[in-house]
Design an enzyme around this catalytic site. Structure first.
Site, mmCIF file in Angstrom:
data_model
loop_
_atom_site.group_PDB
_atom_site.id
_atom_site.type_symbol
_atom_site.label_atom_id
_atom_site.label_comp_id
_atom_site.label_asym_id
_atom_site.label_seq_id
_atom_site.Cartn_x
_atom_site.Cartn_y
_atom_site.Cartn_z
ATOM 1 N N SER A 74 0.792 -1.236 0.000
ATOM 2 C CA SER A 74 0.000 0.000 0.000
ATOM 3 C C SER A 74 0.817 1.275 0.000
ATOM 4 C CB SER A 74 -0.934 0.007 1.199
ATOM 5 O OG SER A 74 -1.918 -0.949 0.998
ATOM 6 N N LYS A 77 0.085 3.375 -2.878
ATOM 7 C CA LYS A 77 -1.144 4.193 -2.958
ATOM 8 C C LYS A 77 -0.823 5.693 -2.945
ATOM 9 C CE LYS A 77 -4.394 0.852 -0.853
ATOM 10 N NZ LYS A 77 -3.799 -0.425 -0.598
ATOM 11 N N TYR A 199 -4.230 -2.503 -9.876
ATOM 12 C CA TYR A 199 -4.069 -2.382 -8.418
ATOM 13 C C TYR A 199 -3.191 -3.512 -7.862
ATOM 14 C CZ TYR A 199 -5.191 -2.518 -3.460
ATOM 15 O OH TYR A 199 -5.073 -2.572 -2.083
ATOM 16 N N TYR A 251 -3.275 3.763 7.944
ATOM 17 C CA TYR A 251 -4.475 2.964 8.245
ATOM 18 C C TYR A 251 -5.270 3.634 9.351
ATOM 19 C CZ TYR A 251 -1.364 -0.503 6.051
ATOM 20 O OH TYR A 251 -0.485 -1.160 5.246
ATOM 21 N N VAL A 269 1.493 -3.558 3.925
ATOM 22 C CA VAL A 269 1.544 -4.824 4.666
ATOM 23 C C VAL A 269 2.764 -5.677 4.297
ATOM 24 C CG1 VAL A 269 -0.945 -4.947 5.078
ATOM 25 C CG2 VAL A 269 0.019 -6.022 3.034
#
Ligand code: DON
Length: 329
Positions: A74, A77, A199, A251, A269
């Site tokens: 992530s 992102k 993705y 998060y 992660v």
């Protein structure tokens, strides 16, 4: 506070010593678990630990397993959001994905009740939306476009772990569910499968802590890679990206992080965290044991110490332009 590590106005030795001390103090902590919900993510050395700092005048300093490859997950992102902002402009991006912290887990199947859109681009729903936006401009060339820019930020050609990608794609049922729901709220458009594929691929890019530090330094240096001089990201997009990283990057720990560490950051992660000290430096950490919210245990600890002892928190009273980099200059 800002006393335990004395950073004198002598560049490299101070950086090296400070980083070595942080690494040494965080190393004994072997708590946390490696992510296994994507089977291939379990195939890592659980106790690997690397830290790297990259300054905007192009100095790098690294400790431990800073050259060990892992998947970006992530952390991607943040960078793909920056690209979407550049490609479509902020108004169009904001029409599809918000900028509010969700307070929920990264893979929550939940949209902002006010807008019906994903809360922010740092959770899966928002990041899948961002992949759709990039595809709306670049179509099947989207992956090449993103890889080129990410590589420009890292200062070397990056590649994808085919094994992790396959594992993600085979087991990504929850992300598929999110993708299909995005169609129902108008945040994404058909066909959704290539968007999900993008993705999954972006999560599977292989990086090192050193890469993350350089990518962070590129954001810190208003979009220009300080090691290569390449202009990689749009300056206005960088500002918006850092803002959303600050409020949503960790998060459902983002509020605590803003308070404790006070640095725009994004975690993944795979065990990586990138942090950005605006106009000063990028920080990359890698340690794959995660806490219950999905953040790297040692990564969190290292950032806490770095922020505290180097005075990097955005609202630290001494942070009038980091003493760290001021000293290095
Ligand atoms: O969507 C997933 O499950 C992963 N490939 C990305 C996970 C991750 O790092 C957590 N994200 N916010």
């Amino acid at each position: 506070m800002n006393a335990a590590v004395d950073i004198p106005y002598a560049p490299h030795p101070a950086l090296e010593a400070g980083l070595a001390s942080v690494h040494e103090r965080c190393l004994p902590d072997t708590s946390g678990e490696v992510a296994t919900y994507i089977p291939e993510l379990a195939n890592v050395e659980p106790d690997a630990f690397g830290i790297a700092l990259a300054t905007i005048d192009g100095r790098l300093c690294a400790r431990g397993d800073a050259e060990r490859a892992f998947t970006i997950q992530s952390v991607s992102k943040a960078f793909s959001y920056c690209l979407a902002l550049e490609l479509l402009g902020r108004d169009e991006v904001f029409r599809h994905v918000g900028v509010e912290p969700s307070g929920d887990a990264f893979n929550a199947i939940v949209f902002d009740p006010r807008t019906g859109r994903p809360f922010n681009p740092m959770v899966n729903a928002g990041a899948i939306t961002v992949c759709g936006l990039i595809r709306s401009v670049h179509g099947d060339g989207a992956l090449d476009f993103v890889m080129e820019r990410f590589s420009g930020a890292a200062g070397r050609p990056l590649s994808i772990s085919e094994d992790v990608y396959r594992s993600e794609a085979l087991t990504g049922h929850r992300n598929r569910a999110i993708g299909h729901l995005l169609l129902t709220v108008g945040a994404a458009s058909e066909p959704i499968e290539p968007t999900l594929d993008l993705y999954f691929k972006l999560c599977s890019i292989l990086v090192t802590a050193t890469d993350l530090a350089r990518m962070g330094a590129t954001l810190a240096n208003i979009g220009v890679n300080p090691f290569t001089g390449e202009s990689v990201f749009d300056v206005a997009a960088v500002r918006d990206t850092l803002s959303v990283m600050f409020t949503c990057g960790m998060y459902d720990y983002s509020g605590n992080w803003a308070l404790d560490v006070g640095v725009p950051a994004k975690s993944g992660v795979g065990g990586g965290i990138v942090g950005v000290i605006n106009r000063q430096l990028g920080i990359g950490t890698y340690s794959p044991r995660l806490d219950r919210k999905g953040n790297s245990v040692r990564g969190l600890a290292a950032f806490r110490i770095l922020a505290d002892e180097f005075g990097l928190h955005a609202f630290e009273c001494t942070n009038y332009g980091s003493e760290l980099v001021r000293g290095v200059g």
